[in-house]
Design an enzyme around this catalytic site. Structure first.
Site, PDB file in Angstrom:
ATOM      1  N   GLU A 189      13.332 -14.042   3.891  1.00  0.00           N
ATOM      2  CA  GLU A 189      14.467 -14.429   3.929  1.00  0.00           C
ATOM      3  C   GLU A 189      15.286 -13.398   4.438  1.00  0.00           C
ATOM      4  OE1 GLU A 189      18.242 -15.691   1.590  1.00  0.00           O
ATOM      5  OE2 GLU A 189      16.522 -14.929   0.373  1.00  0.00           O
ATOM      6  N   LYS A 246      19.373 -23.401   5.290  1.00  0.00           N
ATOM      7  CA  LYS A 246      19.556 -23.427   3.637  1.00  0.00           C
ATOM      8  C   LYS A 246      20.578 -24.530   3.460  1.00  0.00           C
ATOM      9  CE  LYS A 246      19.753 -20.677  -0.310  1.00  0.00           C
ATOM     10  NZ  LYS A 246      20.043 -19.342  -0.961  1.00  0.00           N
ATOM     11  N   CYS A 291      15.035 -19.044  -0.679  1.00  0.00           N
ATOM     12  CA  CYS A 291      15.449 -18.487  -1.814  1.00  0.00           C
ATOM     13  C   CYS A 291      15.024 -19.279  -2.933  1.00  0.00           C
ATOM     14  CB  CYS A 291      16.883 -18.166  -1.608  1.00  0.00           C
ATOM     15  SG  CYS A 291      17.446 -16.868  -2.867  1.00  0.00           S
TER      16      CYS A 291
END
Length: 536
Positions: A301, A364, A414
């Site tokens: 990430e 995300k 994440c």
């Protein structure tokens, strides 16, 4: 002093042997505590339960923690007193279990260092209502003993689920994660999920509390403990059989993965003078010789902490280090095109081919409050920890990506991987899950180990392999049974080479039913506790 414990339940046990009298007296003493002594004990018990969490796995710590909680609830005058007891238990549990959030703030000490010491407490205060409600509901069970233990296990489980969506959701350190030291004990999650696994765990840990109550004979006293222990034994046997039945999981032909763990310190990641050095170092790691050579290279990430999608020169650089006919998949920021309003920034995954072209992306969707956006920014006047002066935007939600040379993949960035039942596209089930994360925020702490366990549990629940790439570790290839096939430890720079495991032949029961199987079981156990074991 007036006893807080109903006399009918904690009566004189002169007819019992001395060991049982001592247990009875201990329960009475715990139940009679008031004021700061009660609060301090509840806080300490919650903290003790953390010892069972990854990476320590001191599983016996759960017994005094939950037995003590039950005795405190039994001694509460009413449900409101139990609510307060559960609050203090949760404050100890979450403050100690999530201590590592302070490390994230210390990456910018000049801006957030002043709040770092109290950040774990602040986060815990947002989560303690869940344990408080569970304790209050438990007190409503009319009869102490087995009934209240079952109600506590049920209420705890249901409130863990509530924690997964209330205040945007944070189901970190679910109690079922204490079994991650045993591959066999994780397998029931394929049927009842992590919530169901936690249900049995709390019930077994709290059940020894019934030894404080008079019983006509030894078997009656020990029977509920034996039953709860037997359930865990059945879980273990089921896990052993399931692991043996599937054996070694096959791999996808022609796909050779390389996970790049750059180990870039968080306080250096966004320095403009180091961006190109970091980019080149990771590209070179990805292109280092291998046997066999990788076909797909995956970075973590925000591995390219710049607007890579709008930078043809740096895209070309990444492409030049990409395997011929393969991809480099990495995390970066993505923005709207010039002239498009409103201007937005996403935390994204980009798939780049050998020509430097972006052939797939994912934004995300489940953002971290205070990290990727700042709630009440205009009121608080603070920047978010990661997003700076502008909040990041949410993506369209979890969906399946089709990338050249790879089976359909579900991308997760994440902590999107910590949400049971929310990691796959309901319209098109993927063949594997890819989790890009940073974890550089947390330093050398329990946080990265706990995050890895969440990924393993999602693999078991869904019957899908999970590939996890973390900037500072722990990067791993996880098979659909939750077994780590290959990994690189915390704060190590290097690569993980390995084949992509195949998914199971058919979806797991959990994948078909979602969280509702485990929650339905929890509700049934709670009803049994409330009705079958009610006062007569």
């Amino acid at each position: 002093m007036t006893s807080f414990v109903p006399a009918a339940e904690f009566r004189d046990v002169a007819d019992q042997s001395e060991p049982w009298r001592r247990v009875n007296r201990m329960a009475i003493q715990v139940g009679r505590l008031t004021g700061w002594r009660r609060a301090l004990l509840a806080f300490a018990l919650g903290a003790i339960a953390v010892l069972a969490m990854p990476p320590l796995y001191v599983l016996p710590a759960l017994v005094p923690a939950f037995v003590g909680l039950i005795w405190l609830i039994d001694g509460a005058r009413h449900w409101r007193a139990a609510l307060l007891t559960g609050f203090w238990f949760g404050l100890g549990h979450f403050t100690c279990g999530l201590y590592w959030v302070a490390n994230a703030l210390l990456t910018k000490p000049e801006q957030f260092g002043w709040i770092a010491p109290v950040a774990p407490v602040g986060l815990a205060l947002l989560l303690t209502p869940n344990t408080a409600v569970a304790a209050a509901v438990t007190r409503l069970a009319s009869r102490p003993g087995v009934g209240r233990v079952l109600v506590l296990a049920s209420a705890w489980t249901i409130m863990e689920w509530v924690r997964s969506w209330a205040l945007t959701g944070f189901p970190w350190n679910l109690i079922g994660s204490v079994w991650a030291f045993s591959e066999a004990m994780l397998q029931p999650a394929s049927v009842i999920g992590t919530y169901g696994l936690g249900l049995a765990t709390v019930a077994a840990a709290a059940m020894p509390s019934v030894l404080a109550y008079p019983s006509p004979d030894l078997w009656t006293r020990w029977r509920p403990i034996a039953v709860s222990a037997t359930v865990l034994c059945v879980f273990f046997v089921f896990g052993v059989i399931r692991l043996a039945a599937f054996g070694t999981v096959g791999t996808v032909d022609g796909v050779h993965l390389r996970l790049v763990q750059g180990d870039i310190p968080q306080n250096q990641k966004w320095r403009r003078d180091l961006v190109d050095a970091h980019l080149l170092a990771q590209a070179q790691l990805g292109a280092a010789p291998g046997n066999p050579a990788p076909t797909h290279v995956i970075w973590s990430e925000a591995a390219a902490p710049l607007l890579l999608s709008r930078d043809p020169q740096r895209l070309s650089l990444v492409g030049s280090y990409t395997p011929p006919g393969g991809l480099t998949i990495l995390g970066s920021l993505r923005t709207t095109a010039d002239g498009i309003e409103p201007f937005q920034v996403w935390n994204s995954l980009l798939a780049i081919d050998e020509h430097g072209r972006i052939v797939g992306s994912y934004d995300k969707s489940h953002l971290v409050p205070f990290g990727e956006y700042m709630p009440l920014r205009s009121v608080l006047g603070l920047d978010s920890v990661a997003g700076g002066t502008m909040d990041l935007s949410r993506g369209d939600g979890v969906h399946t990506l089709h990338l050249p040379g790879l089976p359909p993949v579900g991308a997760l960035i994440c902590y999107e991987v910590i949400f049971p039942g929310e990691v796959t596209d309901p319209q098109e089930r993927p063949k594997w899950l890819l989790n890009l994360t940073n974890d550089g925020w947390y330093g050398r702490s329990a946080g990265p180990y706990q995050h890895l366990v969440a990924a393993r549990l999602r693999a078991v629940e869904e019957g899908l392999p999970v590939v996890r790439v973390a900037n500072t570790g722990i990067s791993a290839i996880i098979d659909p049974l939750g077994r780590i096939v290959a990994s690189l430890g915390l704060q190590k720079r290097g690569v993980v080479d390995g084949m992509l495991p195949l998914p199971l032949d058919r979806p797991t029961i959990f994948a078909e039913t979602g969280v509702w199987g485990g929650l339905g079981l929890a509700a049934a156990v709670g009803m049994i506790g409330m009705l079958v074991f009610r006062r007569k």
